[in-house]
Design a protein around this motif. Structure first.
Motif, PDB file in Angstrom:
ATOM      1  N   ALA A   1      -3.468  -9.611   5.507  1.00 54.96           N
ATOM      2  CA  ALA A   1      -4.914  -9.780   5.659  1.00 54.96           C
ATOM      3  C   ALA A   1      -5.674  -8.744   4.832  1.00 54.96           C
ATOM      4  N   ILE A   2      -5.198  -7.520   4.816  1.00 58.36           N
ATOM      5  CA  ILE A   2      -5.856  -6.475   4.025  1.00 58.36           C
ATOM      6  C   ILE A   2      -5.812  -6.820   2.544  1.00 58.36           C
TER       7      ILE A   2
ATOM      8  N   LYS B   1     -10.154 -10.890  -2.569  1.00 60.14           N
ATOM      9  CA  LYS B   1     -11.450 -11.583  -2.591  1.00 60.14           C
ATOM     10  C   LYS B   1     -12.563 -10.636  -3.046  1.00 60.14           C
ATOM     11  N   ARG B   2     -12.520  -9.424  -2.591  1.00 57.86           N
ATOM     12  CA  ARG B   2     -13.525  -8.439  -2.984  1.00 57.86           C
ATOM     13  C   ARG B   2     -13.433  -8.139  -4.479  1.00 57.86           C
TER      14      ARG B   2
ATOM     15  N   SER C   1      -5.466  -9.780   1.189  1.00 59.43           N
ATOM     16  CA  SER C   1      -6.315 -10.950   0.963  1.00 59.43           C
ATOM     17  C   SER C   1      -7.778 -10.524   0.874  1.00 59.43           C
ATOM     18  N   TYR C   2      -8.220  -9.665   1.752  1.00 58.52           N
ATOM     19  CA  TYR C   2      -9.591  -9.152   1.715  1.00 58.52           C
ATOM     20  C   TYR C   2      -9.867  -8.419   0.399  1.00 58.52           C
TER      21      TYR C   2
END
Length: 166
Positions: A46-47, A53-54, A49-50
């Motif tokens: 999840a980290i 995207k950023r 993926s975040y």
């Protein structure tokens, strides 16, 4: 006076633990370890993926002149490379650094491991490094005769000193 030995452990179990470890606590620990590993995996995923995207949101375009830039600019497609070659004037900056560097390294490796003329008129030949090391190991390094050379050098120095005194 008595000669009986009295061990420090007077429980009568011979000085070591006689009870076995239970299987259930070991299995619970292994299950907890598995659950923690799965949780950490999804947390890290999840980290990343975040952050991906950023990074995509903050990424500047390749060039304001290019309208069909690929989404993932870390890997350039062949079509995009051709587009750059056709639409941008010379001199161009490096378009594909990795393949250019690979070509340079392959050329260097080929030069270091092949026979070729350095100067054909002078008879100078380039030989592979492995062969050169073998020849050097067989023949040895050239050695200067110390007695004759030092005598000649000393005589030349003496002559120059005598000439300077006059």
């Amino acid at each position: 006076m008595s000669n009986e030995l009295h061990p420090a452990n007077s429980t009568g179990n011979g000085g070591y633990e006689r009870r076995d470890i239970g299987v259930a606590p070991v299995l619970y620990f292994m299950l907890g370890l598995l659950v923690a590993g799965v949780f950490i995996y999804f947390l890290v995923d999840a980290i990343y993926s975040y952050l991906e995207k950023r990074s995509e949101a903050q990424q500047t375009p390749v060039s304001p002149l290019v309208t069909n830039a690929p989404k993932d600019t870390r890997h350039l497609s062949a079509d995009y490379k051709d587009y750059l070659k056709q639409n941008f004037p010379a001199p161009q900056l490096e378009i594909d650094e990795r393949s250019q560097l690979d070509k340079i390294r392959i050329d260097e490796e080929e030069t270091l491991s092949s026979y070729d003329w350095v100067d054909q008129k002078a008879g100078t030949v380039r030989i592979p490094i492995d062969r050169a090391m073998d020849l050097l190991a067989q023949r040895g390094l050239p050695v200067r005769a110390q007695g004759a050379d030092q005598t000649a050098e000393n005589a030349a120095k003496d002559q120059s000193k005598k000439g300077n005194r006059k």
